[in-house]
Motif scaffolding. Structure first.
Motif, short mmCIF file in Angstrom:
data_model
loop_
_atom_site.label_atom_id
_atom_site.label_comp_id
_atom_site.label_asym_id
_atom_site.label_seq_id
_atom_site.Cartn_x
_atom_site.Cartn_y
_atom_site.Cartn_z
N GLY A 38 0.80 -1.05 -0.17
CA GLY A 38 0.00 -0.15 -0.03
C GLY A 38 0.84 1.21 0.22
O GLY A 38 0.50 2.25 0.70
N GLY A 39 1.89 1.30 -0.61
CA GLY A 39 2.67 2.58 -0.73
C GLY A 39 1.97 3.69 -1.22
O GLY A 39 1.13 3.55 -2.21
N ILE A 53 -4.00 -1.23 0.93
CA ILE A 53 -3.94 -2.55 0.92
C ILE A 53 -5.23 -3.38 1.23
O ILE A 53 -5.42 -4.31 0.75
CB ILE A 53 -3.24 -2.81 2.40
N TYR A 54 -6.41 -2.56 1.68
CA TYR A 54 -7.63 -3.13 1.72
C TYR A 54 -8.13 -3.32 0.37
O TYR A 54 -8.76 -4.55 0.09
CB TYR A 54 -8.63 -2.03 2.49
N MET A 62 -2.22 -7.26 5.10
CA MET A 62 -3.31 -6.49 6.17
C MET A 62 -3.06 -6.94 7.57
O MET A 62 -3.16 -5.90 8.25
CB MET A 62 -4.68 -6.97 5.49
N LYS A 63 -2.99 -8.09 7.67
CA LYS A 63 -2.91 -8.47 9.36
C LYS A 63 -1.70 -7.67 9.90
O LYS A 63 -1.70 -7.34 11.15
CB LYS A 63 -2.70 -9.99 9.40
N ASN A 64 -0.73 -7.94 9.25
CA ASN A 64 0.57 -7.13 9.57
C ASN A 64 0.47 -5.38 9.87
O ASN A 64 1.02 -5.00 10.85
CB ASN A 64 1.86 -7.17 8.59
N ALA A 65 -0.31 -5.03 9.15
CA ALA A 65 -0.48 -3.52 9.00
C ALA A 65 -1.76 -3.08 10.29
O ALA A 65 -1.48 -1.91 10.47
CB ALA A 65 -1.25 -2.89 7.73
N ILE A 66 -2.45 -4.13 10.58
CA ILE A 66 -3.50 -3.75 11.58
C ILE A 66 -3.34 -4.22 13.01
O ILE A 66 -4.11 -4.16 13.74
CB ILE A 66 -4.90 -4.01 11.14
N SER A 67 -2.04 -5.07 13.22
CA SER A 67 -1.73 -5.51 14.27
C SER A 67 -0.29 -5.18 14.94
O SER A 67 0.54 -4.79 14.10
CB SER A 67 -1.63 -7.17 14.28
N ARG A 68 0.12 -5.22 16.22
CA ARG A 68 1.54 -5.04 16.81
C ARG A 68 2.38 -6.32 16.79
O ARG A 68 3.46 -6.16 16.49
CB ARG A 68 1.22 -4.58 18.13
#
Length: 673
Positions: free
Chosen positions: A140-141, A310-311, A380-386
């Motif tokens: 998602g750059g 990304i979405y 996506m999981k990496n972008a919305i999680s710590r």
């Protein structure tokens, strides 16, 4: 003949019978997003010092910074259903505001800027702030006139316009901070307690009553107080006290008490005179805090843009898998029908081989599409999680519950209006404008530093003497002195032995080349920054127009893709009719099926590109947060209390797996000739 029909949400492409695709745009309402329970966190203002009250030693004790919290917020668990993460666009943005590590890293810059304010209030030189955008979230750059500053400094950011580490146009060291020295605004108290015992050898025995040596004990209790003020005034007060006892028989007093004090007040009259030269670091630090706020807003905008991109890539991959699954199902059905026709003698055996080759190709396309979907889900999981160490999250599929919507008629905003909004809202321009204010302060401080140093000072003090007369010392030989501390200290303030005066001190640096160089360079850097700001404004104008062109082009691309699907559908229908009459071949039918599948894939990709162009238009005009209903205070706290509201999306029911949605109906075999 077959006809097929079923309305699906935009991007859900149905291949029925001979792979005919229908695209619908239902106006389904967004379902209410689950709300996470906010967790209370203490917000510490690091620009304020610890007070001596009620704990006298608090300013000298360590202030611990909590370790980073690497646990994902509870919002993720609320979105889990049967091992799948049912994710809307609003949920994705909310999770990013709470968990995304780029935002979490940039959040520290706000507290770091507060420590600079605390340092400046003490009279110290500021260290500058990090203003770069952290872009270490894969996928998602986004493009930005500030994107070149990412990832080069502490915490993945870069020292930017707020600090002296790097300046406009890549200057390594700037003139930020030049000017007259600033005194410490924090009071400084020093003290000395000393006990000394010395054996003194005597060279003249006449004055020592024949003793070759004697012992001298000295006790010292001194303290001093000094403080600078923002007007260029300095205050100093010192108190020295000594008690000397000796075995020297030639001494008239034993012990001897000698307390002294001096109070000195000085004021800069030329260099360093006034509030600006002495408060410049405080003003700069507060402006840098504003820059940090703007930079954090830019960070949130950049990250939200990444999440949106990304979405839509995830939606694109998800819909593409649906297209490929239906294509494979249709190819398998065609292969099965061909085998039956070969068995009854209505089709040549070579057609089985041709159908098998086509089915293998479509299976390969499906595998590629599925692996691409798995990658997009991971991004996506990496972008919305710590952290992805939670196996429950790591193994979960991410199912997008929002789909793409293209309005029937595009709303057109005049370009000049968009440009005006961008010039007003773009965070990069706000940073540069605040930086110009800081550089103007530097110019004025450098101009003040050209002056000679002229200080006026006045002092008052006293140096009385006291002690005990030794036996045999007559009043004619020994003056009358106070014999104790009380009387001696009283003489400090009754003008028994005053010490007072006033004067001026002038320092003229001949040629003054260092100050001239700093003043000229400060002016040059200011002019250079003005040019850079104008250049950024020109770039913003180009970015706005480019984003507007891209939106128009991608809208046209969507319309063209829809027309291609309609053409492919009619071509396939016509080819099937000819095939049923024996006027066409299985090869041509398979070719038109592939054309329709490719047209469906192109439409999904075109709609994703269209959605991304809308995201980019919001970014270049600086309207991302406003249009998506994002509260910047929630991003600063890392707790979303107000859910984002992204326009232009529709909710779809994803409870049915793509492979379960339909089974292609049997094809009509050709009429035997």
């Amino acid at each position: 003949m077959q006809q097929f029909l079923r309305r699906m949400s935009v991007g859900r492409l149905i291949l029925v019978s001979a792979a005919v695709v229908t695209i619908a745009l239902p106006a389904a309402a967004q379902q209410a997003a689950p709300q996470a329970i906010p967790q209370t966190t203490s917000q510490v203002d690091y620009s304020k010092p610890k007070s001596h009250f009620p704990n006298l030693f608090a300013p000298y004790m360590e202030r611990s910074v909590p370790a980073p919290n690497l646990t994902n917020t509870s919002r993720i668990d609320l979105l889990m259903k049967d091992g799948r993460l049912m994710l809307s666009m609003n949920d994705a943005i909310a999770l990013a505001l709470e968990n995304n590590l780029d935002i979490a890293i940039a959040r520290y810059n706000l507290d770091i800027a507060d420590t600079d304010i605390l340092l400046a209030k003490s009279g110290g030189t500021t260290r500058g702030v990090n203003t770069g955008v952290v872009q270490n979230t894969p996928g998602g750059g986004v493009g930005s006139i500030g994107s070149s500053t990412s990832g080069s400094g502490a915490g993945g950011t870069s020292t930017g316009v707020g600090g002296a580490g790097s300046g406009t146009s890549g200057i390594v060291l700037s003139t930020a901070g030049v000017g007259s020295p600033v005194s410490s605004f924090d009071p400084i108290l020093t003290g000395t307690l000393q006990e000394e015992r010395a054996k003194v050898l005597v060279s003249n025995l006449i004055f020592s009553n024949g003793l070759s040596s004697y012992t001298q004990n000295t006790n010292v209790a001194n303290f001093a107080y000094q403080q600078g003020f923002q007007t260029g005034t300095n205050l100093n007060f010192s108190f020295d006290n000594s008690r000397i006892g000796t075995t020297n028989a030639g001494s008239s007093f034993n012990p001897v008490l000698s307390p002294t004090f001096r109070f000195t007040l000085s004021q800069h009259l030329l260099q360093g005179f006034g509030f600006l030269p002495n408060r410049r670091f405080i003003i700069t630090a507060k402006n840098n805090r504003r820059i940090s706020d703007v930079a954090f807003r830019l960070q949130v905008i950049s990250t939200v843009n990444q999440i949106q991109n990304i979405y839509w890539d995830l939606v694109n991959a998800y819909e593409d898998v649906k297209v490929k699954e239906r294509s494979v199902a249709l190819a398998d059905k065609t292969l099965s029908d061909n085998k039956k026709q070969v068995e009854i003698g209505t089709l040549a055996p070579i057609e089985i081989v041709r159908a098998q080759s086509d089915a293998s190709t479509r299976q390969q396309d499906l595998i590629v599409s599925k692996t691409n979907l798995e990658l997009e889900q991971l991004l996506m999981k990496n972008a919305i999680s710590r952290s992805l160490t939670d196996a429950h999250l790591a193994d979960a599929e991410v199912i997008p519950t929002d789909s793409m919507e293209v309005p029937d008629k595009e709303s057109i905003t005049p370009t000049e209006t968009l440009v005006a909004d961008a010039l007003k809202n773009r965070a990069e321009l706000s940073e540069s404008r605040i930086d110009l204010v800081n550089r103007d302060i530097t110019n004025r401080a450098a101009k003040n530093a050209l002056r000679p140093t002229l200080d006026a000072f006045a002092f008052y003090g006293a140096a009385p003497l006291g002690g005990t007369q030794v036996p045999g010392c007559t009043p004619a030989k020994c003056p009358a002195l106070p014999t104790g501390y009380g009387g001696t200290l009283e003489d400090l303030f009754n003008s028994t032995a005053p010490d007072k005066g006033a004067g001026v001190q002038l320092t003229i640096p001949l040629r003054n080349r260092a100050a001239q160089a700093n003043q000229i360079r400060a002016q040059l850097e200011y002019r250079q920054a003005e040019m850079r700001l104008n250049q950024l404004e020109n770039q913003v104008r180009i970015e706005v127009r480019n984003a507007q062109y891209s939106l128009e082009q991608n809208r046209a691309r969507v319309d063209a893709a829809k027309a291609s699907i309609e053409l492919a559908k009619q071509s396939l229908d016509a080819e099937q009719k000819k095939y049923a009459l024996g006027a066409s071949t299985n090869t041509l039918v398979l070719g038109t099926q592939r054309d329709l599948t490719q047209a469906a894939t192109n439409l999904v990709a075109a709609m994703a590109a269209y959605e991304k162009s809308r995201v980019e238009l919001d970014r270049v005009t600086g309207e991302t947060l406003v249009h998506n209903g994002i509260d910047i205070a929630d991003a600063q706290r890392g707790q979303v209390t107000k859910m984002p509201s992204v326009p232009g999306t529709i909710h779809v029911d994803q409870t049915v797996r793509p492979s379960e949605e339909m089974t292609p109906p049997p094809a009509t075999p050709p009429t035997p000739q």
